[in-house]
Each structure stands twice: as structure tokens, then as C-alpha cells.
Design an enzyme around this catalytic site. Structure first.
Site, PDB file in Angstrom:
ATOM      1  CB  CYS A 393       2.153  -0.191 -11.144  1.00 15.80           C
ATOM      2  SG  CYS A 393       3.108  -1.424 -11.977  1.00 15.80           S
ATOM      3  CG  ASN A 394      -1.459   3.759  -7.094  1.00 11.08           C
ATOM      4  OD1 ASN A 394      -0.900   4.279  -6.125  1.00 11.08           O
ATOM      5  ND2 ASN A 394      -2.417   4.352  -7.762  1.00 11.08           N
TER       6      ASN A 394
END
Ligand SMILES: Cc1ncc(COP(=O)(O)O)c(C=O)c1O
Length: 487
Positions: A393-394
Site C-alpha cells: 500500500c505504499n
């Protein structure tokens, strides 16, 4: 790897001083060794100690708890327990009297409260660091709709640290008369980098308010909100001590409370609301932010968890994780194929300086061809090793680490609603073989040298392996869609 352990103890003498954590592991986390599981996903979620669940169950067994905020005995008992937990959270972060603690579903819920309530406006700005979780990146959509300028502060390569010169220049662009929000993670969930908390004062001095994402930092570091004073802080408690899930917190500095303007009201957030009069008066402080019914039965477990973390001792946890991370980094970098080429490529700092116990990497064959990280995760699973792969999620940190350009990412977006990480990897294959995504190994409260040695043993098995020998994914790309990139 019994032969390497004496060398570890010799080179990391501080580890011996953390043996109380071995006792804690035996007493509270016996399920790990009983089942031979090597848990290396603490940045995804912490593990709970057995006594946390026992103590919580005992509390629920002793008391009759009803929905809080009414005058009945069962409701009052619950209100008191929730407020006791809230006071414990404020005390833990040394924030009593300076901050308001709002219970949320998770860190994302806390971040969204800031995003939707921040008074972005034309002329104002949102500055994000490229290293941010998507639950912070998503705030840019609120800023855009309200006409604020959105910028990203870049990272340095290969260390993936915030580029201070570029960031200072971006901070200098703010008009201090407008609302300006700067959001960054205290610790990266991608690279483990600890970003400088001195940025908070620097941003304040330039007319910015600061949102600190402490989700990946708080499990292994003390955040003292009298030493640093961000305006908003987000955490998830399951990341800090495993249990309970479903409770996070937004800490709002009291001086910043009035900045936030809630876009709606809900049950529990109003002192007064009328249908005929078409008006409402929002409740003050945390009550104005806690929509509907809290996860009230779980909240007392937060206080139990904080006590558990205090008992384990952040100092010991930090020392242990620093020793283990140093060993992991050193050994992985020393791992070579027969032709001398590296088996592993690390993303982020190659030493322990200013970083936590999150290590992200990919495996390569002797000719420098990437081994599919999804296959590595499958193989790790067969050895009882739980790690995480993907982009965590980055996207910004992953794009920087993988040297991906804006054009590469636009090629992915051009796929429309069909785009997923597996599909994007296919698109990159067609564009010349760049890749996105990696393997993340993260350490935490219950980690020990045996966990790290088991992973190093696993890693050493890729020496002189070709992609054909490593084998293909046993699930096809279409099935991979059910596994969403996360955490
Ligand atoms: C740095 C960081 N911020 C925010 C989040 C979001 O946390 P949650 O999924 O608990 O809302 C995570 C989760 O992995 C994280 O690592």
C-alpha cells in the site's frame, strides 16, 4: 544455521541483554514455537500475547457492559471503561492535557477523519512525502476537490529517505495565511526508514500543520508528544500489540482541534440536532469525531495492550530489533551466487542507522534476473515462514525503489479498471522488464534470532538457482487478483 549463531552473539553483544524477551516469548507467544511458525510480518500486524486475550476475556466475564453514554449501570460501566482506556492512551503518548484522543476503526479511519475535515482551499496546500501509505495518499482527493495544491516531496536513492533539500523548498512555498497540511510517516512501512521528526518543527515554522502517520513507528518506538508536537497523529493498536483489531486512534493537538470542520454529523457526535430546524450543534472534542457506536467492548483491551507493551519494554524491543536487523542486513548482503553476483537486492538503507526492523528486498538469479516475489512467498509458506509481498500500500516508495517513471505508471493507469498488481507486472514485462513489488520481512516484539536464522537459511537456498528451478507460481495471475495489495 547453528554455526552462525555464536558469530551473531559475538558481533551483537547487546542481544544477550534482551533475554527477558525470550522469557516473554515462551510465556506469551508459545504458539509460535509449538507450531514451528516464523512470523515476519509485524509491520502488517503485531502478535498478541496470550495474557492480553485472557485479561480481556476476564474483564468481559466480570462486568455487564452495555452501549456507553447512557445513565444505566451497564452503560455507565462501559463509559467508564472506555474513558479509562482513552486516558491510558493519552498517558502512553505523554499527551494528557495537550491532545484529544479520538477512537477510530484503525489508522486509516484516523487519517480519513483529518482528510475529510481539513479546511483545504484554493491557495492552501497539501504536501505529502513520496513514502506514504495509501491511506495518507488518499487525502489528496479531499484536497483536490477543495482546490488546494497537492505536492509530493521526493526520496533520495537508494536509501529512500526524505530529500531534505527538496522538502525544505516545498515547505517554503506555503502561504502561512492559508491552511497547509504536511503529512509524512514517522517510519516507513516499505523500507523501515525512520524519517526525521525534526521535520515537524521545520514545517510548523513555515506555516504548515503536520499530520504524522505513526502506524509503523509506534509498535517499536516511543512517541513522546511533549518532545514533538504534530497536530494530528494516526495509529492502529493491532500493529502495536496485536489485539484488539478494529481499534485505532487519532490524536489531535488541542491547539489544532478548531481547525477541523466535520463535513457531516452522525449518531453520537451532536449535542443537539433538529429535523424541523434543519440544524445541529456538534459535540465538543472527541465526541464530535466518534461517529455512531464505538467498538466499545474491544476498547478496554487497548489499555491491557499498552500495559503489555510497557511490560515488554520498548528499550529492550528496540535493542533486540536493532541487533536482529543488523544481522539480517549484513548476512543478506553477503549472500552471493557462485559467480559472485548478489542473491538479494535490498531497498532502503543497508545499515541499521535511523531505520527500524522492516527490510524489503527481492531475489535475483546468478544472471541478475528477478525471481518472482509471489513465488518466493509461496515457497516461504511451505517452510512455515509468514512474510509479505507486493507494494504494501505504499506505491511511492515502491515506484522510487523500482526506478519506475511517470510514463510507466500512466501505462498502468491506461489499462483502466482492469489494472491490478499482477496485470501491471505484465504491462512492465511488455515495456522492457522493470518491476514493481518486493518481499518484506518485518520484526517485532516477539522476534528472536531463530526467526532470523530460519529466514536466512531459506534465503541461502536461492544461491545459484535459476527461475526455472525456483518454479512458477502455483496460482495463476487471474487468481492472484483475489489477493489485494495491502499493509
Ligand atoms: C505506515 C502505515 N500507515 C497507515 C496504515 C494503515 O493502517 P490500517 O490498515 O490499520 O488502517 C498502515 C498499515 O499497514 C501503515 O503501515
Amino acid at each position: 544455521m547453528v554455526t552462525v549463531r555464536p558469530r551473531f552473539l559475538e558481533t551483537h553483544p547487546a542481544y544477550a541483554g534482551t533475554s527477558a524477551l525470550d522469557d516473554l516469548r515462551a510465556a506469551e507467544y508459545g504458539r509460535l514455537d509449538a507450531q514451528g511458525i516464523v512470523y515476519l510480518d509485524y509491520t502488517g500486524g503485531g502478535l498478541h500475547g496470550d495474557s492480553q486475550v485472557r485479561d480481556h476475556a476476564a474483564l468481559l466475564g466480570q462486568q455487564v457492559f452495555g452501549n456507553p453514554h447512557s445513565a444505566s449501570p451497564s452503560s455507565t460501566a462501559m463509559t467508564n471503561a472506555v474513558e479509562k482506556a482513552r486516558a491510558a492512551v493519552l498517558e502512553y503518548f505523554n499527551a494528557t492535557g495537550e491532545y484529544t484522543a479520538v477512537f477510530t476503526l484503525n489508522a486509516s479511519g484516523a487519517l480519513k477523519l483529518v482528510g475529510e475535515s481539513y479546511p483545504f482551499e484554493p491557495g492552501g496546500r497539501l504536501l505529502l512525502t513520496v513514502d506514504n501509505h495509501n491511506s495518507v495518499n488518499g487525502i489528496r482527493e479531499f484536497a483536490r476537490v477543495k482546490g488546494a495544491a497537492v505536492d509530493y516531496a521526493p526520496l533520495t536513492i537508494p536509501d529512500l529517505r526524505i530529500d531534505r533539500i527538496a522538502t525544505d523548498a516545498l515547505l517554503a512555498q506555503a502561504d502561512p495565511a492559508r491552511p497547509n497540511l504536511f503529512a509524512f510517516p514517522a517510519q516507513s512501512n516499505f523500507s523501515g526508514v525512520k524519517h526525521p521528526l525534526a521535520l515537524i518543527d521545520a514545517a510548523h515554522g513555515r506555516g504548515w500543520q503536520v499530520l504524522l502517520d505513526a502506524a509503523a513507528f509506534a509498535p517499536t518506538n516511543r512517541l513522546d508528544l511533549r518532545a514533538v508536537s504534530p497536530d494530528f497523529v494516526a495509529v492502529s493498536f493491532y500493529k502495536m500489540f496485536g489485539y484488539p483489531t478494529g481499534v485505532g486512534c487519532l490524536l489531535i493537538r488541542d491547539t489544532a482541534l478548531a481547525t477541523l470542520q466535520r463535513p457531516w454529523f452522525a449518531g453520537g457526535t451532536v449535542n443537539f440536532a433538529t429535523v424541523q430546524g434543519r440544524g445541529h450543534v456538534l459535540a465538543p472534542r472527541e465526541a464530535g469525531f466518534e461517529d455512531g457506536t464505538l467498538n466499545y467492548l474491544s476498547i478496554p483491551a487497548v489499555e491491557i495492550g499498552l500495559r503489555h507493551l510497557e511490560h515488554a519494554g520498548l528499550g529492550a524491543i528496540q535493542t533486540r530489533i536493532a541487533c536482529l536487523t543488523d544481522w539480517l542486513l549484513t548476512e543478506l548482503q553477503a549472500l552471493r551466487h557462485g559467480n559472485g553476483s548478489p542473491v538479494v537486492r535490498l531497498y532502503g538503507p543497508s545499515t541499521c542507522e535511523d531505520r527500524g526492523g522492516t527490510v524489503t528486498l527481492n531475489f535475483y538469479d546468478p544472471e541478475g534476473t528477478l525471481l518472482d516475489f509471489r513465488r518466493i512467498e509461496e515457497l516461504a509458506g511451505t517452510k512455515g515462514i509468514s512474510l509479505r509481498t507486493g507494494c504494501f500500500c505504499n506505491p511511492g516508495a515502491g515506484e522510487t525503489a523500482g526506478d519506475l517513471t511517470e510514463d510507466d505508471m500512466r501505462a498502468g493507469l491506461a489499462e483502466g479498471s482492469d489494472i491490478t498488481l499482477p496485470r501491471f507486472l505484465q504491462v512492465m514485462q511488455q515495456r522492457g522488464g522493470k518491476t514493481l513489488g518486493a518481499i518484506r520481512v518485518s520484526l517485532g516484539l516477539a522476534s528472536n534470532i531463530a526467526d532470523v536464522d530460519r529466514f536466512l537459511q531459506f534465503a541461502s537456498e536461492f544461491r545459484d538457482q535459476t527461475p526455472a528451478a525456483v518454479g512458477a507460481l502455483t496460482v495463476d495471475d487471474a487468481n492472484c487478483r483475489v489477493i489485494r495489495d495491502g499493509s
